[in-house]
Design a protein around this motif. Sequence first.
Motif, PDB file in Angstrom:
ATOM      1  N   GLU A  20       0.832  -1.218   0.000  1.00  0.00           N
ATOM      2  CA  GLU A  20       0.000   0.000   0.000  1.00  0.00           C
ATOM      3  C   GLU A  20       0.858   1.256   0.000  1.00  0.00           C
ATOM      4  OE1 GLU A  20      -2.607  -0.650   3.347  1.00  0.00           O
ATOM      5  OE2 GLU A  20      -4.048  -1.765   2.116  1.00  0.00           O
ATOM      6  N   LEU A  23       2.128   1.625  -3.511  1.00  0.00           N
ATOM      7  CA  LEU A  23       1.041   2.094  -4.378  1.00  0.00           C
ATOM      8  C   LEU A  23       0.773   3.583  -4.176  1.00  0.00           C
ATOM      9  CD1 LEU A  23      -1.498  -0.862  -4.097  1.00  0.00           C
ATOM     10  CD2 LEU A  23      -0.233  -0.164  -6.142  1.00  0.00           C
ATOM     11  N   ASN A  28       3.735   0.913  -8.574  1.00  0.00           N
ATOM     12  CA  ASN A  28       2.862  -0.250  -8.737  1.00  0.00           C
ATOM     13  C   ASN A  28       3.642  -1.544  -8.957  1.00  0.00           C
ATOM     14  OD1 ASN A  28       1.114   1.912  -8.696  1.00  0.00           O
ATOM     15  ND2 ASN A  28      -0.251   1.032 -10.206  1.00  0.00           N
ATOM     16  N   ALA A  31       5.009  -2.704  -5.690  1.00  0.00           N
ATOM     17  CA  ALA A  31       3.920  -3.262  -4.883  1.00  0.00           C
ATOM     18  C   ALA A  31       3.583  -4.675  -5.339  1.00  0.00           C
ATOM     19  CB  ALA A  31       2.688  -2.363  -4.977  1.00  0.00           C
ATOM     20  N   ALA A  50      -4.895  -6.090  -2.765  1.00  0.00           N
ATOM     21  CA  ALA A  50      -3.809  -5.142  -3.031  1.00  0.00           C
ATOM     22  C   ALA A  50      -3.212  -5.371  -4.413  1.00  0.00           C
ATOM     23  CB  ALA A  50      -2.734  -5.272  -1.950  1.00  0.00           C
ATOM     24  N   TYR A  51      -3.117  -6.616  -4.832  1.00  0.00           N
ATOM     25  CA  TYR A  51      -2.563  -6.931  -6.155  1.00  0.00           C
ATOM     26  C   TYR A  51      -3.455  -6.370  -7.255  1.00  0.00           C
ATOM     27  CZ  TYR A  51       0.205  -9.728  -9.440  1.00  0.00           C
ATOM     28  OH  TYR A  51       1.044 -10.140 -10.447  1.00  0.00           O
ATOM     29  N   ALA A  53      -5.309  -3.779  -6.989  1.00  0.00           N
ATOM     30  CA  ALA A  53      -5.126  -2.323  -6.980  1.00  0.00           C
ATOM     31  C   ALA A  53      -3.860  -1.921  -7.731  1.00  0.00           C
ATOM     32  CB  ALA A  53      -5.079  -1.813  -5.544  1.00  0.00           C
ATOM     33  N   ALA A  54      -2.860  -2.774  -7.690  1.00  0.00           N
ATOM     34  CA  ALA A  54      -1.602  -2.469  -8.376  1.00  0.00           C
ATOM     35  C   ALA A  54      -1.774  -2.503  -9.895  1.00  0.00           C
ATOM     36  CB  ALA A  54      -0.518  -3.455  -7.951  1.00  0.00           C
ATOM     37  N   HIS A  55      -2.808  -3.166 -10.362  1.00  0.00           N
ATOM     38  CA  HIS A  55      -3.037  -3.313 -11.803  1.00  0.00           C
ATOM     39  C   HIS A  55      -4.448  -2.909 -12.189  1.00  0.00           C
ATOM     40  CE1 HIS A  55       0.780  -5.320 -12.016  1.00  0.00           C
ATOM     41  NE2 HIS A  55       0.401  -6.114 -11.048  1.00  0.00           N
TER      42      HIS A  55
END
Length: 183
Positions: A20, A23, A28, A31, A50-51, A53-55
């Motif tokens: 986080e 990010l 990204n 992360a 969270a993964y 959100a990274a993509h």
Amino acid sequence: ASRAVDAAPGFVPGAIAAAETALAVGRNSAAAKIIERAWRHTPHPGLATAYRAAHEARDEVGQMKRLERLAALNPDHPESHLMLAAAALEVRLWGTARQHLVKAEGMQPGARTYRLLARLEEDEHGNTEAAHAWLIKASEAPSDPVWRCGQCGIQHASWSIACSSCGALDTLDWGAPVAGLEP
């Protein structure tokens, strides 16, 4: 958080915090690498969130491919299949969702697996009767894991260093809830 991840790559709260943080400053790729490393040790729904959100900017097919890459790092864990099934349901890939749910059910059937099977029946076929049957199984299945205090058993919505109920330090772990105790 980064030091925690280096010291214990499978420590989910540390990996999520480090991811986080990465990010938040637009890193990204960093992360994603943190999450991938943690997933190898300890697949967890928070890592999957969270993964994603990274993509997040990727299209649905690209998102699915990225999640498949993450799942491949720990392919025999039920959480890998549940993550892929939930993502497949979102993009209406019914066969893929069913395939992963069947695998998850064969490994470690739990309430979440059955709730996703109910959603699949409802979304794919509009079959409320079959969905209801899966929901009944969900109500009878083992509860989904939660953050719980090893000292007093109280459930928590998220991990923290101290239990908000009894004040014990470093006693929260991820596992089956203690019967009769609410979050």
